[in-house]
Design a protein around this motif. Sequence first.
Motif, PDB file in Angstrom:
ATOM      1  N   LYS A  33     -15.706  44.114 -16.237  1.00 28.27           N
ATOM      2  CA  LYS A  33     -15.787  42.880 -17.018  1.00 28.27           C
ATOM      3  C   LYS A  33     -17.012  42.894 -17.921  1.00 28.27           C
ATOM      4  CE  LYS A  33     -13.172  39.785 -14.026  1.00 28.27           C
ATOM      5  NZ  LYS A  33     -13.126  38.435 -13.393  1.00 28.27           N
ATOM      6  N   GLU A  34     -16.980  42.020 -18.910  1.00 30.87           N
ATOM      7  CA  GLU A  34     -18.091  41.907 -19.834  1.00 30.87           C
ATOM      8  C   GLU A  34     -19.288  41.245 -19.157  1.00 30.87           C
ATOM      9  OE1 GLU A  34     -17.734  40.934 -24.391  1.00 30.87           O
ATOM     10  OE2 GLU A  34     -18.000  39.050 -23.298  1.00 30.87           O
ATOM     11  N   ARG A  35     -20.463  41.601 -19.636  1.00 30.95           N
ATOM     12  CA  ARG A  35     -21.675  40.970 -19.157  1.00 30.95           C
ATOM     13  C   ARG A  35     -21.743  39.544 -19.721  1.00 30.95           C
ATOM     14  NH1 ARG A  35     -27.039  44.599 -19.531  1.00 30.95           N
ATOM     15  NH2 ARG A  35     -25.523  46.014 -18.570  1.00 30.95           N
ATOM     16  N   ASP A  36     -21.988  38.573 -18.849  1.00 36.54           N
ATOM     17  CA  ASP A  36     -21.991  37.169 -19.256  1.00 36.54           C
ATOM     18  C   ASP A  36     -23.353  36.536 -19.003  1.00 36.54           C
ATOM     19  OD1 ASP A  36     -18.681  36.751 -17.931  1.00 36.54           O
ATOM     20  OD2 ASP A  36     -19.284  37.052 -20.016  1.00 36.54           O
ATOM     21  N   VAL A  37     -23.725  35.619 -19.868  1.00 34.54           N
ATOM     22  CA  VAL A  37     -24.970  34.894 -19.656  1.00 34.54           C
ATOM     23  C   VAL A  37     -24.794  33.889 -18.528  1.00 34.54           C
ATOM     24  CG1 VAL A  37     -24.447  33.171 -21.423  1.00 34.54           C
ATOM     25  CG2 VAL A  37     -26.824  33.628 -20.787  1.00 34.54           C
ATOM     26  N   VAL A  38     -25.785  33.822 -17.650  1.00 35.72           N
ATOM     27  CA  VAL A  38     -25.759  32.907 -16.510  1.00 35.72           C
ATOM     28  C   VAL A  38     -26.663  31.712 -16.771  1.00 35.72           C
ATOM     29  CG1 VAL A  38     -26.314  32.678 -14.056  1.00 35.72           C
ATOM     30  CG2 VAL A  38     -25.261  34.779 -14.913  1.00 35.72           C
ATOM     31  N   ALA A  39     -27.875  31.998 -17.224  1.00 38.78           N
ATOM     32  CA  ALA A  39     -28.851  30.937 -17.467  1.00 38.78           C
ATOM     33  C   ALA A  39     -29.885  31.445 -18.454  1.00 38.78           C
ATOM     34  CB  ALA A  39     -29.526  30.515 -16.164  1.00 38.78           C
ATOM     35  N   ALA A  40     -30.468  30.510 -19.195  1.00 42.06           N
ATOM     36  CA  ALA A  40     -31.492  30.874 -20.162  1.00 42.06           C
ATOM     37  C   ALA A  40     -32.506  29.748 -20.265  1.00 42.06           C
ATOM     38  CB  ALA A  40     -30.870  31.155 -21.527  1.00 42.06           C
ATOM     39  N   ILE A  41     -33.711  30.119 -20.681  1.00 36.37           N
ATOM     40  CA  ILE A  41     -34.786  29.136 -20.818  1.00 36.37           C
ATOM     41  C   ILE A  41     -35.550  29.436 -22.094  1.00 36.37           C
ATOM     42  CG2 ILE A  41     -36.364  30.501 -19.383  1.00 36.37           C
ATOM     43  CD1 ILE A  41     -37.436  27.791 -18.281  1.00 36.37           C
ATOM     44  N   SER A  42     -35.881  28.386 -22.832  1.00 33.70           N
ATOM     45  CA  SER A  42     -36.548  28.556 -24.115  1.00 33.70           C
ATOM     46  C   SER A  42     -37.978  29.035 -23.937  1.00 33.70           C
ATOM     47  CB  SER A  42     -36.537  27.237 -24.883  1.00 33.70           C
ATOM     48  OG  SER A  42     -37.251  26.237 -24.160  1.00 33.70           O
TER      49      SER A  42
ATOM     50  N   GLY B 179     -38.831  34.798 -29.977  1.00 36.47           N
ATOM     51  CA  GLY B 179     -38.829  33.437 -30.490  1.00 36.47           C
ATOM     52  C   GLY B 179     -37.778  32.565 -29.842  1.00 36.47           C
ATOM     53  N   SER B 180     -37.077  31.810 -30.668  1.00 41.82           N
ATOM     54  CA  SER B 180     -36.082  30.861 -30.165  1.00 41.82           C
ATOM     55  C   SER B 180     -34.659  31.376 -30.333  1.00 41.82           C
ATOM     56  CB  SER B 180     -36.236  29.525 -30.878  1.00 41.82           C
ATOM     57  OG  SER B 180     -36.085  29.701 -32.276  1.00 41.82           O
ATOM     58  N   LYS B 181     -34.502  32.643 -30.610  1.00 40.35           N
ATOM     59  CA  LYS B 181     -33.158  33.198 -30.782  1.00 40.35           C
ATOM     60  C   LYS B 181     -32.378  33.089 -29.472  1.00 40.35           C
ATOM     61  CE  LYS B 181     -32.542  37.671 -31.340  1.00 40.35           C
ATOM     62  NZ  LYS B 181     -32.450  39.029 -31.926  1.00 40.35           N
ATOM     63  N   ALA B 182     -31.195  32.540 -29.559  1.00 41.94           N
ATOM     64  CA  ALA B 182     -30.376  32.324 -28.367  1.00 41.94           C
ATOM     65  C   ALA B 182     -29.929  33.649 -27.768  1.00 41.94           C
ATOM     66  CB  ALA B 182     -29.167  31.475 -28.707  1.00 41.94           C
ATOM     67  N   LEU B 183     -29.831  33.659 -26.454  1.00 48.12           N
ATOM     68  CA  LEU B 183     -29.357  34.835 -25.753  1.00 48.12           C
ATOM     69  C   LEU B 183     -27.840  34.818 -25.718  1.00 48.12           C
ATOM     70  CD1 LEU B 183     -31.826  34.903 -22.753  1.00 48.12           C
ATOM     71  CD2 LEU B 183     -31.609  36.679 -24.481  1.00 48.12           C
TER      72      LEU B 183
ATOM     73  N   GLY C 165     -40.026  26.485 -22.342  1.00 43.22           N
ATOM     74  CA  GLY C 165     -39.522  25.937 -21.093  1.00 43.22           C
ATOM     75  C   GLY C 165     -38.810  24.607 -21.216  1.00 43.22           C
ATOM     76  N   ASP C 166     -38.724  24.080 -22.434  1.00 47.75           N
ATOM     77  CA  ASP C 166     -38.167  22.745 -22.615  1.00 47.75           C
ATOM     78  C   ASP C 166     -36.647  22.727 -22.596  1.00 47.75           C
ATOM     79  OD1 ASP C 166     -40.644  21.325 -24.927  1.00 47.75           O
ATOM     80  OD2 ASP C 166     -40.647  21.676 -22.750  1.00 47.75           O
ATOM     81  N   VAL C 167     -36.037  23.815 -22.973  1.00 46.38           N
ATOM     82  CA  VAL C 167     -34.574  23.861 -23.080  1.00 46.38           C
ATOM     83  C   VAL C 167     -34.036  24.880 -22.100  1.00 46.38           C
ATOM     84  CG1 VAL C 167     -32.608  24.276 -24.599  1.00 46.38           C
ATOM     85  CG2 VAL C 167     -34.701  23.238 -25.515  1.00 46.38           C
ATOM     86  N   LYS C 168     -33.041  24.466 -21.330  1.00 44.93           N
ATOM     87  CA  LYS C 168     -32.400  25.353 -20.363  1.00 44.93           C
ATOM     88  C   LYS C 168     -30.899  25.329 -20.571  1.00 44.93           C
ATOM     89  CE  LYS C 168     -36.016  24.548 -16.922  1.00 44.93           C
ATOM     90  NZ  LYS C 168     -36.320  24.109 -15.534  1.00 44.93           N
TER      91      LYS C 168
END
Length: 122
Positions: free
Chosen positions: A42-51, A100-104, A54-57
Amino acid sequence: VQLQASGGGLVQAGGSLRLSCAASGSTFSNYTMGWFRQVPGKERDVVAAISWNGDVKFYANSVKGRFTISREYAKNAIYLQMNSLKPEDTAVYYCAANRGSKALRIGDVDYWGKGTQVTVSS
């Protein structure tokens, strides 16, 4: 930046594990950090991320309410507290970082750590 993940293991369903990811080689606070997971075939999937601040999860729907991501600037580390684990959480978990703030998102990750295996038995 170099990422070193640890904390995986074997746990029974309903149990808990805490994954850690230590970052080195660059200014830790400049990166968006997170965790992905992958099962064979299966493809690798994002589980959780933090900015970076730390303000955005972000949490995948499948782990909301059970997993908590956090970061500790003094130790250049992020953590993934995993509670109420289910057999379907079994996977190799990878730490990841973006400048930086680039989304994962898969296909757009600047740095990967080596994976750590999490196995949840039923």
